[in-house]
Write a protein that holds these residues in place. Structure first.
Motif, PDB file in Angstrom:
ATOM      1  N   MET A   1      12.280  -9.550  11.936  1.00 22.03           N
ATOM      2  CA  MET A   1      10.344  -9.596  11.667  1.00 22.03           C
ATOM      3  C   MET A   1      10.558  -8.585  10.651  1.00 22.03           C
ATOM      4  N   CYS A   2       9.521  -8.930   9.921  1.00 22.36           N
ATOM      5  CA  CYS A   2       9.106  -8.013   8.217  1.00 22.36           C
ATOM      6  C   CYS A   2       7.719  -8.306   7.918  1.00 22.36           C
ATOM      7  N   CYS A   3       6.787  -8.200   7.192  1.00 19.22           N
ATOM      8  CA  CYS A   3       5.445  -8.575   6.509  1.00 19.22           C
ATOM      9  C   CYS A   3       5.845  -9.531   5.806  1.00 19.22           C
ATOM     10  N   SER A   4       5.854 -10.896   5.400  1.00 13.48           N
ATOM     11  CA  SER A   4       6.027 -11.479   4.234  1.00 13.48           C
ATOM     12  C   SER A   4       5.677 -10.931   3.121  1.00 13.48           C
ATOM     13  N   GLN A   5       4.693  -9.864   2.887  1.00 13.42           N
ATOM     14  CA  GLN A   5       5.059  -9.121   1.374  1.00 13.42           C
ATOM     15  C   GLN A   5       6.201  -9.099   1.399  1.00 13.42           C
ATOM     16  N   PHE A   6       6.402  -8.549   2.376  1.00 17.43           N
ATOM     17  CA  PHE A   6       7.966  -7.855   2.200  1.00 17.43           C
ATOM     18  C   PHE A   6       8.535  -8.420   2.185  1.00 17.43           C
ATOM     19  N   PHE A   7       9.373  -9.735   2.984  1.00 15.25           N
ATOM     20  CA  PHE A   7      10.362 -10.389   1.872  1.00 15.25           C
ATOM     21  C   PHE A   7      10.157 -11.303   0.719  1.00 15.25           C
TER      22      PHE A   7
ATOM     23  N   ASP B   1       6.650 -12.904  10.682  1.00 12.50           N
ATOM     24  CA  ASP B   1       5.674 -12.113  10.057  1.00 12.50           C
ATOM     25  C   ASP B   1       5.311 -11.361  10.808  1.00 12.50           C
ATOM     26  N   ILE B   2       4.589 -10.255  10.665  1.00 12.24           N
ATOM     27  CA  ILE B   2       4.089  -9.432  11.740  1.00 12.24           C
ATOM     28  C   ILE B   2       2.919  -9.656  11.832  1.00 12.24           C
ATOM     29  N   GLN B   3       2.092  -9.171  12.621  1.00  9.18           N
ATOM     30  CA  GLN B   3       0.535  -9.176  12.487  1.00  9.18           C
ATOM     31  C   GLN B   3      -0.013  -7.699  12.621  1.00  9.18           C
TER      32      GLN B   3
ATOM     33  N   THR C   1       1.186  -0.858   0.185  1.00 12.07           N
ATOM     34  CA  THR C   1       0.377  -0.361   0.073  1.00 12.07           C
ATOM     35  C   THR C   1       1.297   1.136   0.179  1.00 12.07           C
ATOM     36  N   GLU C   2       1.770   1.107   0.591  1.00 11.94           N
ATOM     37  CA  GLU C   2       2.686   2.414   0.998  1.00 11.94           C
ATOM     38  C   GLU C   2       3.196   2.659  -0.652  1.00 11.94           C
ATOM     39  N   LYS C   3       3.498   1.644  -2.028  1.00 10.15           N
ATOM     40  CA  LYS C   3       3.259   2.152  -3.033  1.00 10.15           C
ATOM     41  C   LYS C   3       2.678   2.921  -3.961  1.00 10.15           C
TER      42      LYS C   3
ATOM     43  N   ALA D   1      -1.923  -4.299  11.435  1.00 10.53           N
ATOM     44  CA  ALA D   1      -2.230  -3.723   9.582  1.00 10.53           C
ATOM     45  C   ALA D   1      -0.522  -3.314   9.124  1.00 10.53           C
ATOM     46  N   ASN D   2      -0.562  -3.792   7.963  1.00 12.22           N
ATOM     47  CA  ASN D   2       0.821  -3.511   7.006  1.00 12.22           C
ATOM     48  C   ASN D   2       0.260  -3.041   6.126  1.00 12.22           C
ATOM     49  N   CYS D   3       1.378  -2.315   5.015  1.00 11.66           N
ATOM     50  CA  CYS D   3       0.824  -1.508   4.047  1.00 11.66           C
ATOM     51  C   CYS D   3       0.587  -2.333   2.967  1.00 11.66           C
ATOM     52  N   TYR D   4       0.666  -3.570   3.588  1.00 11.22           N
ATOM     53  CA  TYR D   4      -0.476  -4.295   1.666  1.00 11.22           C
ATOM     54  C   TYR D   4      -1.891  -3.993   1.637  1.00 11.22           C
ATOM     55  N   GLU D   5      -1.997  -3.935   3.498  1.00  7.86           N
ATOM     56  CA  GLU D   5      -3.535  -3.533   3.132  1.00  7.86           C
ATOM     57  C   GLU D   5      -4.934  -2.939   2.265  1.00  7.86           C
TER      58      GLU D   5
ATOM     59  N   VAL E   1      14.427  -5.064  13.085  1.00  8.45           N
ATOM     60  CA  VAL E   1      12.724  -4.900  13.954  1.00  8.45           C
ATOM     61  C   VAL E   1      11.832  -4.063  13.117  1.00  8.45           C
ATOM     62  N   PRO E   2      10.874  -3.945  12.578  1.00  3.99           N
ATOM     63  CA  PRO E   2      10.579  -2.569  11.685  1.00  3.99           C
ATOM     64  C   PRO E   2       9.701  -2.008  12.388  1.00  3.99           C
ATOM     65  N   TYR E   3      10.315  -0.072  12.058  1.00  6.10           N
ATOM     66  CA  TYR E   3       9.441   0.499  12.518  1.00  6.10           C
ATOM     67  C   TYR E   3       8.519   0.469  12.154  1.00  6.10           C
ATOM     68  N   CYS E   4       7.385  -0.453  11.625  1.00  5.34           N
ATOM     69  CA  CYS E   4       6.203  -0.159  11.616  1.00  5.34           C
ATOM     70  C   CYS E   4       5.550  -1.009  13.415  1.00  5.34           C
ATOM     71  N   ALA E   5       6.206  -1.326  13.654  1.00  2.88           N
ATOM     72  CA  ALA E   5       5.974  -1.857  14.857  1.00  2.88           C
ATOM     73  C   ALA E   5       6.104  -1.350  16.095  1.00  2.88           C
TER      74      ALA E   5
HETATM   75  S1  SF4 Z   1       3.860  -3.192   6.997  1.00  3.86           S
HETATM   76 FE1  SF4 Z   1       5.621  -4.612   5.579  1.00  3.86          FE
HETATM   77  S2  SF4 Z   1       6.233  -3.045   4.536  1.00  3.86           S
HETATM   78 FE2  SF4 Z   1       5.110  -1.515   5.463  1.00  3.86          FE
HETATM   79  S3  SF4 Z   1       6.164  -1.059   7.147  1.00  3.86           S
HETATM   80 FE3  SF4 Z   1       5.888  -2.562   8.194  1.00  3.86          FE
HETATM   81  S4  SF4 Z   1       7.210  -4.595   7.196  1.00  3.86           S
HETATM   82 FE4  SF4 Z   1       8.039  -2.758   5.986  1.00  3.86          FE
END
Ligand code: SF4
Ligand code: SF4
Length: 506
Positions: free
Chosen positions: A438-444, A462-464, A177-179, A466-470, A372-376
């Motif tokens: 840790m990161c979302c599977s889509q990012f991986f 994988d993280i739980q 979704t960041e895109k 909300a994530n950028c891909y929703e 560790v991802p910033y989004c967590a």
């Molecule tokens: S949701 Fe995924 S792509 Fe978005 S910031 Fe977190 S780890 Fe990165």
């Protein structure tokens, strides 16, 4: 319908059709040609909006099913391999059905793509072939080609971007979704090179088709002739499979991604599922490998895969039997790790391993870095966009920092992609032997090249939340105020980290 001479290739323009009709037409003509009931055919066409999945792809991973349903965009499955396409009126489609030339799949894709490129060059819009199946101009995609074979007949087809509706494309496909932010849309546009940006004004479609047809005729020795009419096609319904469950391993082959998921009971493989955007023939090779593995004890699975590959060679573009075996080994490693770490099925599904040659417990015994991802981190946290954590106890990132610190690990918050690349490069230089992250599977998956470039064995989680891909966050993303807050699974982290030795608190 009969045709005058078997050496003639019919040349037709089907104009604008539903994407499902175009796809059904190609599939059915390929079958008719294979049965000797239809001549070779070069067909130009355009499609109304549709999402076209490669033969081996999982729709849940590639398409935003809800968005497509809401907008009435059909999801279709091609007989050819490769990645997902968003189709619409802005693209010129072309399909060639002929007797399969005696050449490897990768050479056929290249010959087809280069012939299209040669035609475009004659118009003043030269493009380079990009392995395994694209035409690019200065690294930006202009066209993609695909192939499917049936009983000695070959379908080569593809799409050429005339213009690009990037926003709908990104909304229909499962991209970050960041895109969808203004910057993200601009970056996505930057990766595409529609013909309208290369040739002004765009040539008439009839002229473009004539030039491309001549180029294809020269490359494949076609004797083109216009028929008096064409039969129609019967569209086929796409049946959406159930969403996949359980752990899934990802292997990146030279020509694409391959996933392997194992369903296991009593130490045996009940079902193996392979999926991905790879190009290969025979087209049912992965299904046959999966059928071969079903029922065997896990301990014999790799041996069985090796035996299958030896007996059934596969012709792939940047894909070989070894790639399937690597994906299988990763899936087995993942199951082994889930058992050794005492993970629930959900936790096992959240595990992502990098490095098929290293057992996960071995990776953990050498792990000295935690990413560790910033989004967590909560949106309000002062550390959200920077490294560090005060371990204030208000989110699980604090647990991660504490667990890493107690073990003497270097814990780093990843705030953007370039920083991840730089961090991994430094770790490689420092000869780090393993890490957790840790990161979302889509990012991986989408940013796998960063993990590949470092080549360091990793256990990722994988993280739980909300994530950028929703997709539902896209409006905030457009406004540049995207504030997704993901969550780390503290229990999973604890179970993984317990196998990392204490090396003195940092
Ligand atoms: S949701 Fe995924 S792509 Fe978005 S910031 Fe977190 S780890 Fe990165
Ligand atoms: S634990 Fe760390 S990351 Fe989480 S809110 Fe507190 S300081 Fe921020």
């Amino acid at each position: 319908m009969s045709y005058s001479a078997p050496t003639t290739t019919w040349l037709v323009d089907s104009h604008l059709q539903d994407a499902a009709w175009n796809q059904a037409f190609d599939r059915q003509w390929l079958r008719r040609h294979a049965r000797g009931e239809a001549p070779a055919l070069l067909r130009f066409h355009r499609s109304r909006p549709g999402v076209s999945l490669g033969r081996h792809q999982d729709p849940w991973r590639e398409a935003r099913i809800g968005y497509c349903r809401d907008k009435g965009i059909p999801i279709l499955r091609r007989p050819s391999g490769g990645g997902t396409l968003y189709l619409d009126e802005n693209q010129l489609g072309f399909s060639l059905v002929l007797t399969a030339p005696d050449a490897p799949l990768s050479a056929l894709l290249e010959r087809f793509a280069r012939a299209i490129g040669k035609g475009l060059a004659a118009l003043g819009a030269g493009a380079d072939f990009a392995f395994p199946n694209d035409l690019e101009r200065d690294g930006r995609k202009l066209a993609s080609v695909f192939a499917a074979e049936e009983d000695g007949s070959l379908l080569l087809h593809g799409t050429l971007l005339l213009q690009a509706d990037v926003q709908t494309m990104l909304e229909a496909l499962r991209v970050p979704t960041e895109k969808l932010s203004p910057d993200g849309l601009a970056a996505a546009r930057d990766r595409l090179a529609p013909l309208a940006g290369l040739l002004a004004p765009l040539p008439a479609l009839s002229h473009l088709q004539a030039v491309v047809a001549n180029s294809l005729a020269a490359a494949f020795g076609l004797d083109l002739a216009a028929p008096s009419g064409l039969p129609s096609a019967t569209t086929e319904e796409f049946i959406l499979p159930a969403p996949p469950t359980g752990c899934e391993a990802l292997w990146k082959a030279a020509g694409g991604h391959l996933y392997c998921r194992l369903e296991i009971a009593g130490g045996r493989c009940l079902r193996a599922v392979f999926s991905g955007d790879v190009h290969l023939r025979p087209g049912d090779w992965l299904e046959n490998l999966a059928a071969h593995l079903a029922g065997h004890p896990l301990a014999l699975l790799e041996e069985q895969a090796a035996a299958f590959c030896a007996r059934h060679p596969v012709d792939g573009a940047g894909f070989s039997g070894d790639d399937a075996r690597h994906a299988l080994r990763l899936a087995l490693n993942q199951h082994g790790a889930a058992a050794e770490l005492g993970l629930s099925p959900e936790q096992a599904g959240a595990l992502m391993l990098f490095g098929s040659e290293t057992a996960p417990l071995d990776t953990l015994s050498h792990a000295s870095v935690m990413l560790v991802p910033y989004c967590a981190k909560p949106a309000w946290c002062a550390f959200r966009h920077q490294d560090g954590c005060a371990e204030c106890g208000k989110c699980e990132v604090g647990d991660a920092y504490r667990l890493g610190r107690e073990r003497g690990m270097q814990v780093t918050t990843i705030t953007h992609y370039e920083q991840l690349e730089a961090t991994l490069a430094q770790m490689k230089e420092d000869r780090v032997e393993g890490y957790v992250g840790m990161c979302c599977s889509q990012f991986f998956r989408k940013r796998h090249r960063a993990f590949l470039a470092a080549g360091i064995p990793a256990v990722l989680m994988d993280i739980q939340g909300a994530n950028c891909y929703e997709l539902k966050q896209e409006h905030a993303a457009y406004a540049g105020t995207f504030q997704a807050e993901a969550r780390l699974d503290a229990e999973l982290l604890q179970k993984v980290v317990q196998f990392i030795p204490f090396r003195g608190e940092k």
